[in-house]
Design an enzyme around this catalytic site. Sequence first.
Site, mmCIF file in Angstrom:
data_model
loop_
_atom_site.group_PDB
_atom_site.id
_atom_site.type_symbol
_atom_site.label_atom_id
_atom_site.label_comp_id
_atom_site.label_asym_id
_atom_site.label_seq_id
_atom_site.Cartn_x
_atom_site.Cartn_y
_atom_site.Cartn_z
ATOM 1 N N SER A 129 1.937 51.109 6.891
ATOM 2 C CA SER A 129 3.157 50.710 7.604
ATOM 3 C C SER A 129 3.845 49.577 6.852
ATOM 4 O O SER A 129 3.178 48.789 6.155
ATOM 5 C CB SER A 129 2.761 50.233 9.004
ATOM 6 O OG SER A 129 3.813 49.518 9.607
ATOM 7 N N TYR A 144 -2.756 44.541 13.467
ATOM 8 C CA TYR A 144 -2.212 45.813 12.959
ATOM 9 C C TYR A 144 -1.761 45.654 11.505
ATOM 10 O O TYR A 144 -2.130 46.450 10.632
ATOM 11 C CB TYR A 144 -1.047 46.226 13.845
ATOM 12 C CG TYR A 144 -0.347 47.504 13.447
ATOM 13 C CD1 TYR A 144 -0.926 48.743 13.686
ATOM 14 C CD2 TYR A 144 0.924 47.473 12.852
ATOM 15 C CE1 TYR A 144 -0.268 49.924 13.344
ATOM 16 C CE2 TYR A 144 1.588 48.638 12.505
ATOM 17 C CZ TYR A 144 0.988 49.862 12.746
ATOM 18 O OH TYR A 144 1.642 51.028 12.407
ATOM 19 N N LYS A 148 -3.295 47.506 8.157
ATOM 20 C CA LYS A 148 -2.482 48.388 7.305
ATOM 21 C C LYS A 148 -2.422 47.858 5.867
ATOM 22 O O LYS A 148 -2.395 48.643 4.911
ATOM 23 C CB LYS A 148 -1.071 48.533 7.883
ATOM 24 C CG LYS A 148 -1.029 49.257 9.236
ATOM 25 C CD LYS A 148 -1.531 50.683 9.146
ATOM 26 C CE LYS A 148 -1.307 51.467 10.428
ATOM 27 N NZ LYS A 148 -1.779 52.851 10.361
HETATM 28 N N1 LIG Z 1 5.665 55.511 15.024
HETATM 29 C C1 LIG Z 1 6.046 54.555 14.160
HETATM 30 O O1 LIG Z 1 7.147 53.969 14.244
HETATM 31 C C2 LIG Z 1 5.132 54.199 13.008
HETATM 32 C C3 LIG Z 1 5.572 53.307 12.046
HETATM 33 C C4 LIG Z 1 4.722 52.972 10.991
HETATM 34 C C5 LIG Z 1 3.455 53.541 10.939
HETATM 35 N N2 LIG Z 1 3.049 54.407 11.897
HETATM 36 C C6 LIG Z 1 1.699 54.942 11.822
HETATM 37 O O2 LIG Z 1 1.717 56.343 12.038
HETATM 38 C C7 LIG Z 1 0.519 56.742 12.684
HETATM 39 C C8 LIG Z 1 0.866 57.517 13.948
HETATM 40 O O3 LIG Z 1 1.643 56.663 14.745
HETATM 41 P P1 LIG Z 1 2.284 57.116 16.138
HETATM 42 O O4 LIG Z 1 3.235 56.088 16.551
HETATM 43 O O5 LIG Z 1 2.736 58.540 16.013
HETATM 44 O O6 LIG Z 1 0.969 57.013 17.049
HETATM 45 P P2 LIG Z 1 0.564 57.627 18.447
HETATM 46 O O7 LIG Z 1 1.542 58.606 18.967
HETATM 47 O O8 LIG Z 1 0.167 56.470 19.313
HETATM 48 O O9 LIG Z 1 -0.768 58.444 18.025
HETATM 49 C C9 LIG Z 1 -1.906 57.768 17.648
HETATM 50 C C10 LIG Z 1 -2.869 58.774 17.029
HETATM 51 O O10 LIG Z 1 -4.062 58.062 16.669
HETATM 52 C C11 LIG Z 1 -5.176 58.728 17.214
HETATM 53 N N3 LIG Z 1 -6.167 57.738 17.667
HETATM 54 C C12 LIG Z 1 -5.914 56.539 18.259
HETATM 55 N N4 LIG Z 1 -7.073 55.941 18.583
HETATM 56 C C13 LIG Z 1 -8.074 56.776 18.175
HETATM 57 C C14 LIG Z 1 -9.499 56.730 18.246
HETATM 58 N N5 LIG Z 1 -10.140 55.686 18.810
HETATM 59 N N6 LIG Z 1 -10.205 57.766 17.749
HETATM 60 C C15 LIG Z 1 -9.569 58.841 17.213
HETATM 61 N N7 LIG Z 1 -8.221 58.939 17.108
HETATM 62 C C16 LIG Z 1 -7.492 57.922 17.595
HETATM 63 C C17 LIG Z 1 -4.680 59.505 18.420
HETATM 64 O O11 LIG Z 1 -5.501 60.642 18.556
HETATM 65 P P3 LIG Z 1 -6.172 61.120 19.951
HETATM 66 O O12 LIG Z 1 -5.444 60.416 21.069
HETATM 67 O O13 LIG Z 1 -5.978 62.604 19.937
HETATM 68 O O14 LIG Z 1 -7.600 60.728 19.851
HETATM 69 C C18 LIG Z 1 -3.255 59.885 17.994
HETATM 70 O O15 LIG Z 1 -3.232 61.112 17.309
HETATM 71 C C19 LIG Z 1 -0.283 55.458 12.948
HETATM 72 O O16 LIG Z 1 -1.218 55.263 11.920
HETATM 73 C C20 LIG Z 1 0.779 54.386 12.903
HETATM 74 O O17 LIG Z 1 0.244 53.127 12.535
HETATM 75 C C21 LIG Z 1 3.853 54.749 12.939
#
Ligand SMILES: NC(=O)c1ccc[n+]([C@@H]2O[C@H](COP(=O)([O-])OP(=O)(O)OC[C@H]3O[C@@H](n4cnc5c(N)ncnc54)[C@H](OP(=O)(O)O)[C@@H]3O)[C@@H](O)[C@H]2O)c1
Length: 238
Positions: A129, A144, A148
């Site tokens: 990120s 966080y 990252k």
């Molecule tokens: N959205 C943004 O703006 C953004 C920006 C920069 C980076 N990112 C990165 O992109 C990735 C996805 O982000 P998102 O916002 O789409 O997240 P999200 O919708 O909250 O999804 C989180 C994912 O992580 C998995 N997860 C969380 N805790 C877990 C655990 N204890 N064991 C196994 N799996 C776990 C969940 O899987 P289950 O619930 O199926 O277990 C889910 O698929 C993350 O790494 C985040 O840091 C996102």
Amino acid sequence: MNNRPVLVVTGLTSSIGRELGTMLVNDWRIFGISRNPPQVPDPYEWIVADLSVAGQGADHLVQRLAQDNIVHVQGFVHLAGVVFSDAAVATTGYEWDYTCAVNLRSAFELAVVLKPFLTTTASVVFVSSVDAALSSAAGPAAAYGASKAGLNGLVRHLAAEWGQDGIRVNSVMLGALQEGMSAQNPQVASELARRIALGRLGTARDAAQAIRFLLDSEASSYITGIALQVDGGLNIRY
Ligand SMILES: NC(=O)c1ccc[n+]([C@@H]2O[C@H](COP(=O)([O-])OP(=O)(O)OC[C@H]3O[C@@H](n4cnc5c(N)ncnc54)[C@H](OP(=O)(O)O)[C@@H]3O)[C@@H](O)[C@H]2O)c1
């Protein structure tokens, strides 16, 4: 259909994961690691594991590969991630440990157990990120950001160690996405969009396309050890 190259993905149930799966499912055999896989039939093969528990994801993954007689893995994407948006002084030990376990430690554990299975053209992609380098208008997130930044460091070391085997290791540093928590507050979303050179928040599709590029052993054949910024130019404005 089982002669497709094998791809292991954490976070496949996230919006980015769903986009990525849709893009790749015809060409790859995809194993998703999740605490709660969908109960409805879908084109993926699921491994149930909680990545906050040391070793659980790695153990379950190795068991499953053995059970399915899989000896070659072509790709690994670590997309699972969690964030607690607390000020640093309010961040508890539990929050710190949980964040680092899911975001960073499990990436290391899974990549290491996969190493013997990775082919000589395999690609590993960690989802990092902009928070690895910048503090966000969306609020504080020290644990966080540290986790990252750790992923970006791990990338360089694994890429250096495994390059002789043909294995590429990279990360994507995603910016602010429409689907993310930062977009839920309209004021924060418009403040972020103002700072982004391309003038808009990113989408899950933007993120998935970059991951697909780094997985592609032809398109990104000579790229390893980098943190690819996928943020619409957020990192060049302040
Ligand atoms: N959205 C943004 O703006 C953004 C920006 C920069 C980076 N990112 C990165 O992109 C990735 C996805 O982000 P998102 O916002 O789409 O997240 P999200 O919708 O909250 O999804 C989180 C994912 O992580 C998995 N997860 C969380 N805790 C877990 C655990 N204890 N064991 C196994 N799996 C776990 C969940 O899987 P289950 O619930 O199926 O277990 C889910 O698929 C993350 O790494 C985040 O840091 C996102």
